[in-house]
Design a protein around this motif. Structure first.
Motif, PDB file in Angstrom:
ATOM      1  N   LEU A  51       0.798  -1.232   0.000  1.00  0.00           N
ATOM      2  CA  LEU A  51       0.000   0.000   0.000  1.00  0.00           C
ATOM      3  C   LEU A  51       0.833   1.286   0.000  1.00  0.00           C
ATOM      4  N   PRO A  52       1.990   1.344   0.689  1.00  0.00           N
ATOM      5  CA  PRO A  52       2.775   2.583   0.583  1.00  0.00           C
ATOM      6  C   PRO A  52       3.178   2.904  -0.853  1.00  0.00           C
ATOM      7  N   GLU A  53       3.623   1.901  -1.605  1.00  0.00           N
ATOM      8  CA  GLU A  53       3.986   2.153  -2.994  1.00  0.00           C
ATOM      9  C   GLU A  53       2.760   2.553  -3.809  1.00  0.00           C
ATOM     10  N   LEU A  54       1.623   1.940  -3.530  1.00  0.00           N
ATOM     11  CA  LEU A  54       0.403   2.238  -4.265  1.00  0.00           C
ATOM     12  C   LEU A  54      -0.070   3.673  -4.028  1.00  0.00           C
ATOM     13  N   GLN A  58       3.889   8.672  -7.390  1.00  0.00           N
ATOM     14  CA  GLN A  58       3.219   9.524  -8.363  1.00  0.00           C
ATOM     15  C   GLN A  58       2.289   8.662  -9.213  1.00  0.00           C
ATOM     16  N   VAL A  59       1.289   9.286  -9.800  1.00  0.00           N
ATOM     17  CA  VAL A  59       0.286   8.563 -10.581  1.00  0.00           C
ATOM     18  C   VAL A  59       0.947   7.752 -11.696  1.00  0.00           C
ATOM     19  N   GLY A  60       0.543   6.500 -11.793  1.00  0.00           N
ATOM     20  CA  GLY A  60       0.985   5.645 -12.884  1.00  0.00           C
ATOM     21  C   GLY A  60       2.261   4.874 -12.631  1.00  0.00           C
ATOM     22  N   VAL A  61       3.061   5.274 -11.664  1.00  0.00           N
ATOM     23  CA  VAL A  61       4.354   4.621 -11.444  1.00  0.00           C
ATOM     24  C   VAL A  61       4.183   3.152 -11.068  1.00  0.00           C
ATOM     25  N   PRO A  62       3.421   2.818 -10.001  1.00  0.00           N
ATOM     26  CA  PRO A  62       3.229   1.389  -9.719  1.00  0.00           C
ATOM     27  C   PRO A  62       2.381   0.696 -10.782  1.00  0.00           C
ATOM     28  N   ARG A 511       5.458  16.965 -11.190  1.00  0.00           N
ATOM     29  CA  ARG A 511       5.013  15.752 -10.514  1.00  0.00           C
ATOM     30  C   ARG A 511       3.550  15.479 -10.874  1.00  0.00           C
ATOM     31  N   ARG A 512       3.211  14.193 -10.886  1.00  0.00           N
ATOM     32  CA  ARG A 512       1.820  13.781 -11.073  1.00  0.00           C
ATOM     33  C   ARG A 512       1.297  13.340  -9.712  1.00  0.00           C
ATOM     34  N   GLU A 513       0.707  14.300  -8.985  1.00  0.00           N
ATOM     35  CA  GLU A 513       0.310  14.068  -7.602  1.00  0.00           C
ATOM     36  C   GLU A 513      -0.969  13.248  -7.535  1.00  0.00           C
ATOM     37  N   ALA A 514      -0.933  12.180  -6.728  1.00  0.00           N
ATOM     38  CA  ALA A 514      -2.091  11.300  -6.568  1.00  0.00           C
ATOM     39  C   ALA A 514      -2.974  11.811  -5.436  1.00  0.00           C
ATOM     40  N   CYS A 515      -4.095  12.434  -5.774  1.00  0.00           N
ATOM     41  CA  CYS A 515      -5.007  13.024  -4.776  1.00  0.00           C
ATOM     42  C   CYS A 515      -6.457  12.709  -5.151  1.00  0.00           C
ATOM     43  N   LEU A 516      -6.778  11.439  -5.399  1.00  0.00           N
ATOM     44  CA  LEU A 516      -8.057  11.014  -5.986  1.00  0.00           C
ATOM     45  C   LEU A 516      -8.114  11.405  -7.456  1.00  0.00           C
ATOM     46  N   VAL A 517      -7.716  12.629  -7.781  1.00  0.00           N
ATOM     47  CA  VAL A 517      -7.473  13.012  -9.166  1.00  0.00           C
ATOM     48  C   VAL A 517      -5.981  13.309  -9.302  1.00  0.00           C
ATOM     49  N   MET A 518      -5.475  13.262 -10.538  1.00  0.00           N
ATOM     50  CA  MET A 518      -4.056  13.499 -10.783  1.00  0.00           C
ATOM     51  C   MET A 518      -3.802  14.993 -10.955  1.00  0.00           C
ATOM     52  N   LEU A 519      -3.121  15.594  -9.987  1.00  0.00           N
ATOM     53  CA  LEU A 519      -2.865  17.031 -10.015  1.00  0.00           C
ATOM     54  C   LEU A 519      -1.405  17.317 -10.363  1.00  0.00           C
TER      55      LEU A 519
END
Length: 542
Positions: A51-54, A58-62, A511-519
């Motif tokens: 879960l930490p990696e998930l 950043q979005v899409g990496v895992p 960065r592609r920030e993972a916040c429910l949506v990709m910011l």
């Protein structure tokens, strides 16, 4: 002192629950249908699994890494060794979103996040409650209604163009570097306010508006880069504990979320009162809230939305509706800045349509007849999905169909996968969007021309637009997908018609920030919120 005592008591209960949770996870692992034979990555730890990696990546990496290593069906570890599935298989996705209906529920902990941010609205609801709420919401989002909003969307787009022109007029070299993400967020908020509520936020005019200040940055501030402790709490602790913490926690994130909820509820309630009074006196407007109030009044009392649900729908529109449109458009414009040949081709189509209109304003029909505009939007939503993952849980024992056979860790080849009730699934929209069987061998490349290939491979029907899952699918298809599409088309047409956009050196820190949506944020400046610095100049005309 009373709050401190309550916090201590609940911390003690939480510790006790941690022990009970461990026993429960172990028991459940031994008693339900196992998916442990599905290949997957090694967990980071027994307590948090993968879960930490998930959730911290950043979005899409895992997503892309696991898809490349293990395929479209991947076993990942949750807390205390719990097996979960990470899915991007098209046939399995079709089954989950479409065939099974409400056979896959939302994760309870994710619904609690939705409740805190948006209330008990459509994104929180499930099963019969979701079906009832959706029925009342639909009349405001029909095709004719959404097409009628295009002049409002164009008005907001024109206001943005005017402000950018003013900035360029005072520039020595007729170009400026702008945080395009901030500008688009404000423009979509203004157009949403006018079309959905008949309310002028004045975001583009920088009007003093406390609600707007609270909403801008809400997603990145409350959900961005969660700590391991936050992941543990949101994943393992029961909903009652999460609800208690959301009410009493004094962390910056929760204070921001509560403050925003209070402001949004106050404004939504005053607007609902105003629309209800107008309906009572026979004064009907065509904004979504007026249509919603009317539709709700005509429902059987047992089917109506409660007062709390009405407020929640308004908050859902404000946050989810605004963020999805704004963020999708931001990533689209980023790709256009990186591909000037695509930008030029789109501008040619826009201006050819403009010449045919001979001074008339663009309409929804004009947008529908611009194939390259549609291709650019589809490709941008495919390549840079604003909504990158969905989270579901099997409501009962079932069998997932697979697009192609997979080989288990025991060497067995299977073409379907039995899963047990309660199995949690991560549905990777990001990984599905790079599926080469669906989108072609060049799925890892940005190329709008793929949407004109007559021989392109097609997968099962999954999404409502371009077979993408940006707007979900099946019984949970976003009710406002047409609204969002026309809003994005209006802004994109006005921006590309008037300006050229290019990348800046700052994008090296994107960065592609993972916040429910990709910011979009910049490395080292994440706390500042969404940021996409682009070079903007006037688009020359012949």
């Amino acid at each position: 002192m009373e709050i401190e005592r309550l916090l201590f008591e609940n911390a003690t209960r939480a510790s006790l629950f941690g022990v009970i949770a461990l026993a429960y996870f172990l028991y459940r692992g031994y008693t339900r249908i196992s998916v442990s034979h599905i290949p997957g990555p090694e967990p980071e730890s027994f307590i948090l699994g993968n879960l930490p990696e998930l959730f911290q990546s950043q979005v899409g990496v895992p997503d892309f890494k696991w898809k490349q290593q293990f395929g479209d069906i991947v076993r990942i570890k949750g807390p205390f060794g719990e097996d979960r599935l990470f899915i991007s298989d098209p046939k399995a996705m079709q089954y989950i979103f479409h065939t099974a209906g409400y056979g896959f529920l939302k994760w309870p902990e994710r619904t609690e996040i939705s409740r805190v941010l948006m209330g008990r609205g459509l994104l929180w609801a499930d099963d019969a409650i979701h079906r009832r709420q959706r029925k009342v919401m639909l009349p405001g989002f029909g095709a004719p209604e959404c097409k009628a909003f295009v002049p409002i969307f164009l008005k907001a787009a024109s206001a943005l163009v005017e402000q950018w022109n003013d900035l360029l007029a005072s520039s020595i070299d007729q170009s400026v570097e702008l945080n395009v993400a901030s500008w688009l967020s404000r423009a979509t908020m203004d157009s949403l306010g006018e079309a959905a509520f008949d309310y002028h936020f004045g975001a583009l005019e920088n009007k003093e508006n406390e609600l707007m200040k609270a909403y801008f940055g809400l997603m990145s501030d409350t959900l961005g880069q969660p700590s391991r402790q936050a992941i543990f709490t949101q994943t393992v602790m029961p909903v009652w504990y999460l609800r208690f913490m959301s009410r009493y926690s004094n962390t910056r994130r929760m204070v921001h979320a509560r403050h925003t909820a209070e402001l949004a509820n106050d404004i939504a309630q005053s607007l609902i009162n105003m629309k209800s009074e107008a309906l009572l006196y026979g004064k009907e407007n065509k904004d979504i809230l007026s249509l919603l109030v009317k539709a709700n009044a005509s429902e059987n009392p047992a089917s109506r939305l409660t007062d709390e649900e009405m407020l929640a729908q308004m908050r859902t529109l404000l946050l989810a509706g605004h963020e999805t449109s704004s963020t999708s458009l931001v990533w689209c414009i980023l790709e256009l800045s990186r591909h000037p040949e695509v930008q030029s081709k789109l501008r040619e189509e826009i201006r050819a349509t403009e010449r045919r209109l001979n001074g008339k304003q663009f309409t929804a029909t004009d947008f529908d007849n611009m194939p390259y505009l549609a291709a650019v939007l589809k490709e941008s939503m495919r390549f840079q999905p604003a909504v990158y993952q969905n989270y579901r849980m099997a409501a009962h024992d079932t069998v997932l169909p697979l697009s192609k056979p997979i080989t288990t860790t025991t060497g067995e080849t299977i073409s379907s996968l039995p899963i047990g009730k309660g199995t949690k699934l991560v549905l990777s929209i990001a990984a599905y969007n790079r599926n080469k069987e669906v989108f072609g061998e060049d799925a890892d490349v940005y190329n709008p021309d793929r949407w004109f290939r007559t021989s392109a491979k097609k997968g099962p029907t999954v999404g409502v637009y371009g077979n993408l899952l940006t707007f979900a699918g099946g019984v949970r298809t976003c009710v406002g997908w047409r609204f969002a599409l026309y809003e994005m088309q209006s802004l994109l047409v006005e921006i590309i018609n008037n300006f050229e956009l290019g990348p800046t050196k700052e994008l090296e820190r994107l960065r592609r920030e993972a916040c429910l949506v990709m910011l979009p944020t910049l490395e080292g400046e994440e706390i500042k919120g969404e940021n996409l610095p682009l070079r903007v100049s006037i688009a020359a005309r012949d």
